[in-house]
Scaffold this motif. Structure first.
Motif, PDB file in Angstrom:
ATOM      1  N   ASP A 112       0.845  -1.195   0.000  1.00 33.75           N
ATOM      2  CA  ASP A 112       0.000   0.000   0.000  1.00 33.75           C
ATOM      3  C   ASP A 112       0.883   1.249   0.000  1.00 33.75           C
ATOM      4  OD1 ASP A 112      -2.731   1.273   0.361  1.00 33.75           O
ATOM      5  OD2 ASP A 112      -1.665   2.090   2.102  1.00 33.75           O
ATOM      6  N   ALA A 113       0.471   2.281  -0.732  1.00 33.70           N
ATOM      7  CA  ALA A 113       1.254   3.507  -0.858  1.00 33.70           C
ATOM      8  C   ALA A 113       1.509   4.158   0.508  1.00 33.70           C
ATOM      9  CB  ALA A 113       0.540   4.484  -1.788  1.00 33.70           C
ATOM     10  N   SER A 114       0.536   4.114   1.414  1.00 36.87           N
ATOM     11  CA  SER A 114       0.705   4.740   2.733  1.00 36.87           C
ATOM     12  C   SER A 114       1.190   3.754   3.788  1.00 36.87           C
ATOM     13  CB  SER A 114      -0.623   5.343   3.217  1.00 36.87           C
ATOM     14  OG  SER A 114      -1.099   6.273   2.294  1.00 36.87           O
ATOM     15  N   PHE A 115       0.584   2.573   3.826  1.00 35.47           N
ATOM     16  CA  PHE A 115       0.847   1.599   4.881  1.00 35.47           C
ATOM     17  C   PHE A 115       2.169   0.855   4.684  1.00 35.47           C
ATOM     18  CE2 PHE A 115       0.442  -2.628   6.806  1.00 35.47           C
ATOM     19  CZ  PHE A 115      -0.011  -2.308   8.079  1.00 35.47           C
ATOM     20  N   GLY A 116       2.546   0.635   3.439  1.00 36.02           N
ATOM     21  CA  GLY A 116       3.720  -0.191   3.144  1.00 36.02           C
ATOM     22  C   GLY A 116       3.285  -1.608   2.824  1.00 36.02           C
ATOM     23  N   GLU A 117       4.148  -2.595   3.143  1.00 32.72           N
ATOM     24  CA  GLU A 117       3.842  -3.988   2.844  1.00 32.72           C
ATOM     25  C   GLU A 117       2.679  -4.464   3.711  1.00 32.72           C
ATOM     26  OE1 GLU A 117       5.978  -8.309   3.067  1.00 32.72           O
ATOM     27  OE2 GLU A 117       7.202  -6.618   2.365  1.00 32.72           O
ATOM     28  N   LEU A 143      -8.947  -7.613   4.293  1.00 28.57           N
ATOM     29  CA  LEU A 143      -9.716  -7.628   3.049  1.00 28.57           C
ATOM     30  C   LEU A 143      -9.626  -6.257   2.387  1.00 28.57           C
ATOM     31  CD1 LEU A 143     -12.927  -9.436   4.362  1.00 28.57           C
ATOM     32  CD2 LEU A 143     -10.993 -10.463   3.180  1.00 28.57           C
ATOM     33  N   ILE A 144      -9.215  -6.258   1.132  1.00 35.62           N
ATOM     34  CA  ILE A 144      -9.153  -5.014   0.370  1.00 35.62           C
ATOM     35  C   ILE A 144      -9.983  -5.201  -0.894  1.00 35.62           C
ATOM     36  CG2 ILE A 144      -7.663  -3.451  -0.952  1.00 35.62           C
ATOM     37  CD1 ILE A 144      -5.420  -4.033   1.004  1.00 35.62           C
ATOM     38  N   PRO A 145     -10.936  -4.303  -1.130  1.00 32.62           N
ATOM     39  CA  PRO A 145     -11.739  -4.409  -2.354  1.00 32.62           C
ATOM     40  C   PRO A 145     -10.868  -4.324  -3.608  1.00 32.62           C
ATOM     41  CG  PRO A 145     -12.723  -2.849  -0.822  1.00 32.62           C
ATOM     42  CD  PRO A 145     -11.370  -3.196  -0.285  1.00 32.62           C
ATOM     43  N   MET A 146     -11.202  -5.152  -4.588  1.00 34.01           N
ATOM     44  CA  MET A 146     -10.471  -5.149  -5.862  1.00 34.01           C
ATOM     45  C   MET A 146     -11.096  -4.077  -6.750  1.00 34.01           C
ATOM     46  SD  MET A 146      -9.980  -9.228  -6.382  1.00 34.01           S
ATOM     47  CE  MET A 146      -9.382  -9.084  -8.045  1.00 34.01           C
ATOM     48  N   ASN A 147     -10.828  -2.855  -6.379  1.00 34.14           N
ATOM     49  CA  ASN A 147     -11.389  -1.703  -7.049  1.00 34.14           C
ATOM     50  C   ASN A 147     -10.304  -1.091  -7.940  1.00 34.14           C
ATOM     51  OD1 ASN A 147     -12.159   1.032  -7.532  1.00 34.14           O
ATOM     52  ND2 ASN A 147     -13.588   0.916  -5.822  1.00 34.14           N
ATOM     53  N   ASP A 148     -10.630  -0.802  -9.186  1.00 35.53           N
ATOM     54  CA  ASP A 148      -9.656  -0.229 -10.112  1.00 35.53           C
ATOM     55  C   ASP A 148      -9.018   1.048  -9.557  1.00 35.53           C
ATOM     56  OD1 ASP A 148     -10.020  -2.239 -11.942  1.00 35.53           O
ATOM     57  OD2 ASP A 148     -11.412  -1.092 -13.202  1.00 35.53           O
ATOM     58  N   GLU A 149      -9.779   1.800  -8.774  1.00 33.14           N
ATOM     59  CA  GLU A 149      -9.255   3.044  -8.209  1.00 33.14           C
ATOM     60  C   GLU A 149      -8.203   2.780  -7.126  1.00 33.14           C
ATOM     61  OE1 GLU A 149     -12.439   5.635  -7.011  1.00 33.14           O
ATOM     62  OE2 GLU A 149     -13.553   5.189  -8.856  1.00 33.14           O
ATOM     63  N   PHE A 150      -8.221   1.594  -6.523  1.00 33.73           N
ATOM     64  CA  PHE A 150      -7.252   1.265  -5.474  1.00 33.73           C
ATOM     65  C   PHE A 150      -5.971   0.657  -6.039  1.00 33.73           C
ATOM     66  CE2 PHE A 150     -10.788   0.311  -2.109  1.00 33.73           C
ATOM     67  CZ  PHE A 150     -11.187   1.640  -2.165  1.00 33.73           C
ATOM     68  N   ILE A 151      -6.046   0.033  -7.216  1.00 31.23           N
ATOM     69  CA  ILE A 151      -4.892  -0.674  -7.780  1.00 31.23           C
ATOM     70  C   ILE A 151      -4.062   0.304  -8.608  1.00 31.23           C
ATOM     71  CG2 ILE A 151      -4.132  -2.543  -9.288  1.00 31.23           C
ATOM     72  CD1 ILE A 151      -6.786  -3.981  -8.576  1.00 31.23           C
ATOM     73  N   VAL A 163      -1.071  -0.888  -4.298  1.00 36.29           N
ATOM     74  CA  VAL A 163      -2.402  -0.328  -4.117  1.00 36.29           C
ATOM     75  C   VAL A 163      -2.320   0.992  -3.361  1.00 36.29           C
ATOM     76  CG1 VAL A 163      -3.559  -2.588  -4.125  1.00 36.29           C
ATOM     77  CG2 VAL A 163      -2.817  -1.591  -1.961  1.00 36.29           C
ATOM     78  N   LYS A 164      -3.388   1.750  -3.481  1.00 32.73           N
ATOM     79  CA  LYS A 164      -3.535   2.984  -2.707  1.00 32.73           C
ATOM     80  C   LYS A 164      -4.942   2.945  -2.120  1.00 32.73           C
ATOM     81  CE  LYS A 164      -2.862   7.877  -2.782  1.00 32.73           C
ATOM     82  NZ  LYS A 164      -2.143   8.965  -3.411  1.00 32.73           N
TER      83      LYS A 164
END
Length: 174
Positions: A112-117, A143-151, A163-164
């Motif tokens: 994740d861009a903010s959290f890291g691994e 659980l992370i939604p498989m949303n195009d905006e997050f990938i 992801v972000k």
């Protein structure tokens, strides 16, 4: 052939003729890609059995009309009702960019861009309205939604998905 080495193509939903033809509801966005098959694996009595195809054609855009070899009567076709069809994973077209098949990302790392691994993808849950990455974070499921905006990016070479996620989403699980 084992189910793990195959992908689900569709399910036989009805008979089409008294000569053993069946209609298959395909699980694909591109049904025309499967109108020239020579054979498929049919899940018959919990075994994947190869069935050779005499002919097949699209029927009403999302159904495939199939005439299998040695399935020549309505009774033969009855025996196959509700059976699932599979093809080897090697027949899936290669995807590039940010497109992927669910089975191919199992074991990928999520960063994740903010959290890291965040952790390793152990499964994809597609039984909900929004498909979810099921991630193992040191024994805790995230659980992370498989949303195009997050990938942001998929790095196939290093098996990493960047992801972000919205602020606080990952923290909900920790």
């Amino acid at each position: 052939m084992k189910k793990e080495e195959c992908f689900y193509l569709g399910k036989i939903v009805s008979k089409f003729s008294f000569k053993g033809e069946v209609l298959v509801k395909l699980d694909t966005d591109e049904p025309e890609s499967y109108s020239r098959m020579e054979s498929v694996f049919v899940n018959y009595n919990n075994n994947l059995v190869p069935f050779f195809i005499e002919r097949c054609a699209l029927h009403k855009s999302d159904l495939l009309r199939i005439k299998f070899e040695d399935v020549d009567t309505e009774e033969d076709a009855d025996d196959l009702m509700k059976a699932e069809l599979y093809l080897p994973l090697t027949l899936l077209p290669k995807l590039d960019g940010d497109q992927f098949y669910y089975h191919e990302i199992i074991g990928f790392k999520i960063v994740d861009a903010s959290f890291g691994e965040v952790g390793i993808i152990k499964a994809v849950n597609d039984t909900t309205a929004q498909a979810l990455f099921e991630i193992d974070h040191n024994g805790t499921e995230i659980l992370i939604p498989m949303n195009d905006e997050f990938i942001d990016k998929i790095d196939r070479e290093s098996n990493v998905i960047h992801v972000k996620t919205p602020e606080g989403l990952i923290d909900l699980y920790l």
